[in-house]
Design an enzyme around this catalytic site. Sequence first.
Site, PDB file in Angstrom:
ATOM      1  N   HIS A   1      15.400  38.228 -22.586  1.00  0.00           N
ATOM      2  CA  HIS A   1      16.230  37.176 -23.188  1.00  0.00           C
ATOM      3  C   HIS A   1      15.431  36.448 -24.269  1.00  0.00           C
ATOM      4  O   HIS A   1      15.900  36.262 -25.389  1.00  0.00           O
ATOM      5  CB  HIS A   1      16.696  36.199 -22.110  1.00  0.00           C
ATOM      6  CG  HIS A   1      17.251  34.911 -22.634  1.00  0.00           C
ATOM      7  ND1 HIS A   1      18.504  34.818 -23.214  1.00  0.00           N
ATOM      8  CD2 HIS A   1      16.725  33.663 -22.697  1.00  0.00           C
ATOM      9  CE1 HIS A   1      18.710  33.571 -23.596  1.00  0.00           C
ATOM     10  NE2 HIS A   1      17.642  32.841 -23.307  1.00  0.00           N
TER      11      HIS A   1
ATOM     12  N   ASP B   1      19.044  39.146 -57.866  1.00  0.00           N
ATOM     13  CA  ASP B   1      18.927  39.744 -56.538  1.00  0.00           C
ATOM     14  C   ASP B   1      17.592  39.277 -55.980  1.00  0.00           C
ATOM     15  O   ASP B   1      16.917  38.451 -56.591  1.00  0.00           O
ATOM     16  CB  ASP B   1      18.952  41.290 -56.625  1.00  0.00           C
ATOM     17  CG  ASP B   1      19.439  41.917 -55.320  1.00  0.00           C
ATOM     18  OD1 ASP B   1      18.763  41.709 -54.288  1.00  0.00           O
ATOM     19  OD2 ASP B   1      20.489  42.583 -55.305  1.00  0.00           O
TER      20      ASP B   1
ATOM     21  N   TRP C   1       8.259  36.195 -22.371  1.00  0.00           N
ATOM     22  CA  TRP C   1       8.135  36.579 -23.789  1.00  0.00           C
ATOM     23  C   TRP C   1       6.739  36.266 -24.307  1.00  0.00           C
ATOM     24  O   TRP C   1       6.303  36.792 -25.315  1.00  0.00           O
ATOM     25  CB  TRP C   1       9.199  35.894 -24.641  1.00  0.00           C
ATOM     26  CG  TRP C   1       8.846  34.514 -25.115  1.00  0.00           C
ATOM     27  CD1 TRP C   1       9.021  33.356 -24.438  1.00  0.00           C
ATOM     28  CD2 TRP C   1       8.250  34.153 -26.366  1.00  0.00           C
ATOM     29  NE1 TRP C   1       8.559  32.303 -25.178  1.00  0.00           N
ATOM     30  CE2 TRP C   1       8.090  32.760 -26.379  1.00  0.00           C
ATOM     31  CE3 TRP C   1       7.840  34.879 -27.499  1.00  0.00           C
ATOM     32  CZ2 TRP C   1       7.531  32.071 -27.450  1.00  0.00           C
ATOM     33  CZ3 TRP C   1       7.277  34.187 -28.554  1.00  0.00           C
ATOM     34  CH2 TRP C   1       7.132  32.797 -28.525  1.00  0.00           C
TER      35      TRP C   1
ATOM     36  N   SER D   1       8.687  44.296 -40.225  1.00  0.00           N
ATOM     37  CA  SER D   1       9.939  43.855 -40.842  1.00  0.00           C
ATOM     38  C   SER D   1       9.832  42.411 -41.329  1.00  0.00           C
ATOM     39  O   SER D   1      10.205  42.084 -42.463  1.00  0.00           O
ATOM     40  CB  SER D   1      11.075  43.999 -39.835  1.00  0.00           C
ATOM     41  OG  SER D   1      12.174  43.211 -40.205  1.00  0.00           O
ATOM     42  N   SER D   2       9.298  41.535 -40.461  1.00  0.00           N
ATOM     43  CA  SER D   2       9.205  40.117 -40.833  1.00  0.00           C
ATOM     44  C   SER D   2       8.280  39.899 -42.010  1.00  0.00           C
ATOM     45  O   SER D   2       8.580  39.120 -42.912  1.00  0.00           O
ATOM     46  CB  SER D   2       8.660  39.305 -39.667  1.00  0.00           C
ATOM     47  OG  SER D   2       9.634  39.146 -38.704  1.00  0.00           O
TER      48      SER D   2
ATOM     49  N   HIS E   1       2.790  29.121 -32.163  1.00  0.00           N
ATOM     50  CA  HIS E   1       3.215  27.787 -32.528  1.00  0.00           C
ATOM     51  C   HIS E   1       3.814  27.720 -33.925  1.00  0.00           C
ATOM     52  O   HIS E   1       4.922  27.212 -34.089  1.00  0.00           O
ATOM     53  CB  HIS E   1       2.173  26.696 -32.298  1.00  0.00           C
ATOM     54  CG  HIS E   1       2.893  25.382 -32.307  1.00  0.00           C
ATOM     55  ND1 HIS E   1       3.603  24.927 -31.232  1.00  0.00           N
ATOM     56  CD2 HIS E   1       3.151  24.527 -33.306  1.00  0.00           C
ATOM     57  CE1 HIS E   1       4.244  23.835 -31.561  1.00  0.00           C
ATOM     58  NE2 HIS E   1       3.985  23.566 -32.818  1.00  0.00           N
TER      59      HIS E   1
ATOM     60  N   GLU F   1       5.252  30.059 -35.246  1.00  0.00           N
ATOM     61  CA  GLU F   1       6.511  30.781 -35.036  1.00  0.00           C
ATOM     62  C   GLU F   1       7.649  29.814 -34.664  1.00  0.00           C
ATOM     63  O   GLU F   1       8.790  29.978 -35.087  1.00  0.00           O
ATOM     64  CB  GLU F   1       6.308  31.821 -33.930  1.00  0.00           C
ATOM     65  CG  GLU F   1       7.568  32.460 -33.380  1.00  0.00           C
ATOM     66  CD  GLU F   1       8.224  33.425 -34.341  1.00  0.00           C
ATOM     67  OE1 GLU F   1       7.572  33.789 -35.342  1.00  0.00           O
ATOM     68  OE2 GLU F   1       9.382  33.794 -34.093  1.00  0.00           O
TER      69      GLU F   1
ATOM     70  N   TYR G   1       8.021  26.842 -35.719  1.00  0.00           N
ATOM     71  CA  TYR G   1       8.512  26.217 -36.953  1.00  0.00           C
ATOM     72  C   TYR G   1       9.206  27.215 -37.857  1.00  0.00           C
ATOM     73  O   TYR G   1      10.096  26.852 -38.617  1.00  0.00           O
ATOM     74  CB  TYR G   1       7.358  25.508 -37.668  1.00  0.00           C
ATOM     75  CG  TYR G   1       6.836  24.388 -36.820  1.00  0.00           C
ATOM     76  CD1 TYR G   1       7.716  23.406 -36.371  1.00  0.00           C
ATOM     77  CD2 TYR G   1       5.535  24.333 -36.404  1.00  0.00           C
ATOM     78  CE1 TYR G   1       7.285  22.403 -35.534  1.00  0.00           C
ATOM     79  CE2 TYR G   1       5.094  23.325 -35.566  1.00  0.00           C
ATOM     80  CZ  TYR G   1       5.970  22.363 -35.138  1.00  0.00           C
ATOM     81  OH  TYR G   1       5.552  21.369 -34.304  1.00  0.00           O
TER      82      TYR G   1
ATOM     83  N   SER H   1      19.802  19.988 -44.656  1.00  0.00           N
ATOM     84  CA  SER H   1      19.576  19.176 -45.848  1.00  0.00           C
ATOM     85  C   SER H   1      20.523  19.533 -46.985  1.00  0.00           C
ATOM     86  O   SER H   1      20.659  18.771 -47.941  1.00  0.00           O
ATOM     87  CB  SER H   1      18.134  19.336 -46.337  1.00  0.00           C
ATOM     88  OG  SER H   1      17.237  19.049 -45.303  1.00  0.00           O
TER      89      SER H   1
ATOM     90  N   HIS I   1      -1.839  22.976 -27.442  1.00  0.00           N
ATOM     91  CA  HIS I   1      -1.061  22.054 -26.613  1.00  0.00           C
ATOM     92  C   HIS I   1      -0.155  22.821 -25.649  1.00  0.00           C
ATOM     93  O   HIS I   1       0.436  22.230 -24.762  1.00  0.00           O
ATOM     94  CB  HIS I   1      -0.254  21.054 -27.459  1.00  0.00           C
ATOM     95  CG  HIS I   1       0.819  21.651 -28.291  1.00  0.00           C
ATOM     96  ND1 HIS I   1       1.184  21.157 -29.513  1.00  0.00           N
ATOM     97  CD2 HIS I   1       1.626  22.719 -28.093  1.00  0.00           C
ATOM     98  CE1 HIS I   1       2.162  21.881 -30.022  1.00  0.00           C
ATOM     99  NE2 HIS I   1       2.451  22.826 -29.184  1.00  0.00           N
ATOM    100  N   HIS I   2      -0.052  24.146 -25.839  1.00  0.00           N
ATOM    101  CA  HIS I   2       0.670  24.960 -24.867  1.00  0.00           C
ATOM    102  C   HIS I   2      -0.219  25.298 -23.672  1.00  0.00           C
ATOM    103  O   HIS I   2       0.228  25.940 -22.738  1.00  0.00           O
ATOM    104  CB  HIS I   2       1.146  26.261 -25.511  1.00  0.00           C
ATOM    105  CG  HIS I   2       2.114  26.050 -26.636  1.00  0.00           C
ATOM    106  ND1 HIS I   2       3.476  26.029 -26.452  1.00  0.00           N
ATOM    107  CD2 HIS I   2       1.922  25.830 -27.950  1.00  0.00           C
ATOM    108  CE1 HIS I   2       4.084  25.814 -27.613  1.00  0.00           C
ATOM    109  NE2 HIS I   2       3.160  25.687 -28.543  1.00  0.00           N
TER     110      HIS I   2
ATOM    111  N   THR J   1       8.289  14.801 -39.012  1.00  0.00           N
ATOM    112  CA  THR J   1       9.610  15.090 -38.446  1.00  0.00           C
ATOM    113  C   THR J   1      10.462  13.830 -38.453  1.00  0.00           C
ATOM    114  O   THR J   1      11.659  13.876 -38.766  1.00  0.00           O
ATOM    115  CB  THR J   1       9.477  15.636 -37.013  1.00  0.00           C
ATOM    116  OG1 THR J   1       8.451  16.631 -37.002  1.00  0.00           O
ATOM    117  CG2 THR J   1      10.770  16.246 -36.540  1.00  0.00           C
TER     118      THR J   1
ATOM    119  N   LYS K   1      11.936  13.261 -41.770  1.00  0.00           N
ATOM    120  CA  LYS K   1      13.119  14.093 -42.019  1.00  0.00           C
ATOM    121  C   LYS K   1      14.360  13.478 -41.386  1.00  0.00           C
ATOM    122  O   LYS K   1      15.403  13.340 -42.028  1.00  0.00           O
ATOM    123  CB  LYS K   1      12.891  15.488 -41.456  1.00  0.00           C
ATOM    124  CG  LYS K   1      11.888  16.267 -42.270  1.00  0.00           C
ATOM    125  CD  LYS K   1      11.949  17.719 -41.926  1.00  0.00           C
ATOM    126  CE  LYS K   1      11.535  18.570 -43.085  1.00  0.00           C
ATOM    127  NZ  LYS K   1      12.513  18.735 -44.108  1.00  0.00           N
TER     128      LYS K   1
ATOM    129  N   ARG L   1       9.753  26.946 -13.795  1.00  0.00           N
ATOM    130  CA  ARG L   1      10.546  27.871 -14.615  1.00  0.00           C
ATOM    131  C   ARG L   1      10.269  29.308 -14.187  1.00  0.00           C
ATOM    132  O   ARG L   1       9.368  29.559 -13.397  1.00  0.00           O
ATOM    133  CB  ARG L   1      10.218  27.670 -16.087  1.00  0.00           C
ATOM    134  CG  ARG L   1       8.788  27.975 -16.435  1.00  0.00           C
ATOM    135  CD  ARG L   1       8.434  27.580 -17.855  1.00  0.00           C
ATOM    136  NE  ARG L   1       9.001  28.500 -18.839  1.00  0.00           N
ATOM    137  CZ  ARG L   1       8.450  28.737 -20.032  1.00  0.00           C
ATOM    138  NH1 ARG L   1       7.343  28.124 -20.398  1.00  0.00           N
ATOM    139  NH2 ARG L   1       9.011  29.568 -20.887  1.00  0.00           N
TER     140      ARG L   1
END
Lengths: 295, 525
Positions: free
Chosen positions: B74, B103, B139, B167-168, B251, B253, B255, B266, B300-301, B326, B329, B448
């Site tokens: 998932h 293009d 994951w 790809s990315s 991390h 990732e 963002y 925006s 921090h993870h 943040t 924003k 979890r």
Amino acid sequence: MAHHSAYYVPPQSHWPIIGAVGLFLTLGGAAALIYSLQQESDSLLAQIMLNSGALILAGMMIGWFAAVIAESRQGLYSPQLDRSFRYGMSWFIFSEVMFFFAFFGVLFYIRMFAVPWLDGEGDKGLASMLWPQFEATWPLLEAPNPDQFPPIREVINPWHIPLINTVLLVGSSFTLLAAHKALKREDRGKLKGWLSLTILLGLTFLGLQIYEYIHAYTELDLTLKSGIYGATFFMLTGFHGAHVTIGSIILLVLLFRVFQGHFTPESHFGFEAGSWYWHFVDVVWIFLFTTVYLL
Amino acid sequence: MSAHAETLHHGPAKGFSRWILTTNHKDIGTLYLVFSLIMLFIGGTMAFVIRAELFQPGLQLVMPEFFNQMTTMHGLIMIFGAVMPAFVGLANWQVPLMIGAPDMALPRLNNFSFWILPFAFTMLLSTLFMPGGAPNFGWTFYAPLSTTYAPPSVTFFVFAVHMMGISSILGAINVIVTIFNMRAPGMKMMDLPLFVWTWLITAFLLIAVMPVLAAVVTMVLMDVHFGTSFFSAAGGGDPVLFQHVFWFFAHPEVYIMVLPAFGVISEIIPTFARKPLFGYRAMVLATASIAFLSFIVWAHHMFTVGMPLAGELFFMYTTMLIAVPTGVKVFNWISTMFKGSMTFETPMLFAIAFIVLFTIGGLSGLMLAIAPADFQYHDTYFVVAHFHYVLVPGSVFGIIAGVYYWLPKWTGKMYDEKLGQWHFWLSFIGVNLTFFPMHFVGLAGMPRRIPDYALQFADFNMLTSLGAFLFGTTQLLFVYILVKTVRSGKPAEQLPWEGARGLEWSVPTPAPYHTFTTPPELDKE
């Protein structure tokens, strides 16, 4: 501001989908091959996938690049499009830099934190209780559990082959520079000479590297399986060697194109992109030589 | 040159080959978006399995091993298959339209970037049918779960991730080169629409960290098959090293998955508030600051993993710093709406919900950033609540808002506003019903990634499951709305939104197959 003659948008192309299928077969085949070796099952299908995928990828590269070269020689490309290629190649090299950055980061973490901690340094005292006899040294000849990861007899002497390799690779950057200068002066003879010499230096480097690996495996007991020193050593030098191989292939293609009469003093992006890649590989080696072999 | 004329005016090819061989940014954008929608439903089905199992305490439907495979797949599918490709799809459609480019800069490479994905996910999904089952290590694939204790299918997982990474990276290179090189003459960087700015920064993050992901999966592969000891202390390595390298990728990732949503929001807020965006420069700087900070907060993870105190403190303070840009924003979005002539069409509803709910996710993030408090929250449902709040009503609402906003320009048809409002309200209720109770069970200590739980969590879990079923089913309505729009929607006007500004609205509706084959003249305001 930029020149804005019409930007060339290519019509439909079959190369990308061929590339995607080739990539799928190559990586899927590689995965299936490793998987079947692990499971000790039959690997024929995996080998067929891997080999056909690699062939398709090679064909795709030749076909796609040939199409781009043909379009360029027809004069379809504007200076703006030339910049797209330049930016694209630069960012691609940046992504490669980050790939190596990750492995260098691993090396520094291992040397600065992981290995000393295993010897009881710092406030992570528990780790040292697992293998009380373990001593932190670098190069780490004996892993905490030598039964699982057999010890190394000796590491590579940096002042023999690695030093020669450094001279070869740094030298090859200069010969490539000379080739580029010759190309700009329209001195085709010197261009061929310097470019060929660059390739020769690159291939000699690779040959010595292979010799060094055999030496490490057969005489020094320095292998992938000999604990973290072997793991970082082969991972860093191995990926670098793979990049030298790719770089050599690129230079060979460039030499072939030089003999075909391609490239002019004004327009030779393919040559520049190839040489950027080569210089990048050279710079990585300098970091490698210092942090993997010397220090 | 006649070759020019030919190539610039070719229309869409007939038949299915159009989609396979295309070099057109709009076709490729559509492919990305449709692919992402399919992945959303596959990943969503897995979430259904998870929530059905957690509907009541005790093991009812699936075995714990399969439950672990579901949580892992998932996550992987939603992140790499649904959210990321959806944003690349939006970028493909919108970046050339918004900067006046004919293009993407490298159209064939663009096609390659997309078509790698279906193969990558075929490989990943095929692991479900392998002996030993699909990846079951989450994951985040922490070593040694993904090395010593991994199912054999980990090998295919590694190569599938490699394909997604290729790809990315190629897609991001294309976006970045397009933005730097293909802007209409006279369009300066500080004239760029904010969606383009956020994507520029996202593309930079992608190129910087996807190679690190490639490195970490490669080390997993080496440890599993080739006897290296990167993540094994017995060989002098360290399992914690895995977490450092992984989160150095993962991390930023996070963002990558939300900055483009900031961009979409925006664009939408000024349109429906009928006021220019408040503090454009501050928005650009805030986005860049968030991107910079994302590189120095990764641990921090890992507060509970046993880091030196200096590390805990450094990563705690840098993480809290992210609240500043943040906050800028959120403040600017609200100030844009302040005293505006607001209307509340579907895109605006999703955008406003984004601001409110994303902020909730941001605030729970701040709570998690406090290292000593995190020892309590770590690996509980509170974390699950936090990241789903930033990802579902954050990223996913951002994507949906963008789709509703630009759909009239893409298809030339208007969606059914009434159904759109239904879609919004059902999603809004569903999403909060799903994820809000998770905060409570998490704070009370429910871990979890577990198929069973203590009795006292039963009521909240049932609510969560009901909310998940509501939210999931509601997305079928979204598909219905999309199909209905394309098939029988009312023709949309040239400028479907009264307050909309920007080059993308200057082209006819629907946007022709090729736009801006010659660069547009910019009228400076």
